[in-house]
Design an enzyme around this catalytic site. Sequence first.
Site, PDB file in Angstrom:
ATOM      1  CB  THR A 323      -1.122   0.053   1.329  1.00 16.27           C
ATOM      2  OG1 THR A 323      -0.260   0.241   2.405  1.00 16.27           O
ATOM      3  CG2 THR A 323      -1.685  -1.205   1.384  1.00 16.27           C
ATOM      4  CB  CYS A 324       0.191   4.584  -1.372  1.00 20.81           C
ATOM      5  SG  CYS A 324       0.101   3.838  -2.869  1.00 20.81           S
ATOM      6  CG  ASP A 325       0.156   4.510   5.483  1.00 23.23           C
ATOM      7  OD1 ASP A 325       1.214   4.709   6.154  1.00 23.23           O
ATOM      8  OD2 ASP A 325      -1.000   4.864   5.906  1.00 23.23           O
ATOM      9  CG  ASN A 366      -3.730   2.217  -1.028  1.00 26.20           C
ATOM     10  OD1 ASN A 366      -2.332   1.767  -1.053  1.00 26.20           O
ATOM     11  ND2 ASN A 366      -4.236   3.377  -0.886  1.00 26.20           N
TER      12      ASN A 366
END
Length: 376
Positions: A323-325, A366
């Site tokens: 994910t983009c975290d 996401n």
Amino acid sequence: MTAKIRKFLEECHPDTPCLVVDLDVVAQRFRDLRRALPRAEIYYAMKANPAREVVSLLHSLGAYFDTASIYEIEACLDVGVGPDRIAFGNTVKKQRDIVRAYEYGVRLFAFDSRAELSKLASAAPGADVYCRVFMDGAGSDWPLSRKFGCEPAQAAGMLEEAGRAGLVPAGVSFHVGSQQRDPRQWDVAIKQCAAIFDELSTRGVELSLLNIGGGFPASYRQPIDSVDVYGVEIRDAMVRHFGNRSPRIIAEPGRYIAGDAGIIQTEVVLVAEKSREPDKRWIFLDIGKFGGLPETFEEAIQYRITTPHDGSPGGPVVLAGPTCDEVDVLYAAAGYTLPLDLTAGDRIEIHSAGAYTATYSAVGFNGFPPLSEYYI
Ligand SMILES: *Cc1c(COP(=O)(O)O)cnc(C)c1O
């Protein structure tokens, strides 16, 4: 990995990431713990893995259930577990949920504060209650210490009050911390509890129940003792501190029952070399903290990982989720190394992942779907 899981993965080739749980291992762990603690009633802590297949299997083997919410209670009742085999073990409950549990016939409740006790007195008259005392979680990889339990000195007073309020002051509970790798921690806790029993006895209140919690470990990277060692330590501690007037004992294993039974298969999405740390590859998997591995928080739980290239030369890696975290990094400091041949598309296994994974996965962060589960 068990032969049954291996065969399933080879024949069914499920999409990744997925959790595959071998129910035979669940049953074996339950029997092993019962052998190690023959006098204890085993209350499975449902939160570790509440899958219907697991609950119904354990029910058929004679388990009791430790539940944390009205929803878990209803899931137990749904597979035919009697209310007399269910404890509402969360010390934080809505009053209306206590009412509902009581209407279903549940008669065993936990508390660790005066305010919760007064909810129980009005919503569950005559029920058995036990008071959870604080333990510091020393020796455990996933301490449960900050949030739950009262000081042992408060317990006697509150239990006495429970009796005056029309409840049955049944006993005391504790949790030594999850993934507890030091079996001697139970001795510390049992000693404290025996003192509470004694104190109340001098005030004319005889307690009958000791709840020794969970904490029994699964097989991650660090070595652990067998459950029989835990059994011996606990039985010895009972004799030391309670002599021949042992109360009824409850144990609440979660991780130990479900952890080793499950494997997560995941796919490598990307192997990236970052110039800041040229000899440390970043391996991005299709599962991360939000996909079911939040226990990698602060690298606390360190899963065993195997790849199709094991045995060939390896190097240090950072393992991260898809994910983009920024927080979605599994291991950066724990010293994981993986084969240099590992490439995108390879399937790798995360072992002993049957507990505290699937129900922790996000609904769709996401856009990634929750972890899929297979119980075989
Ligand atoms: C989480 C929990 C358990 C289970 O703990 P494990 O470490 O998974 O065995 C048992 N009892 C209570 C009250 C819990 O909150």
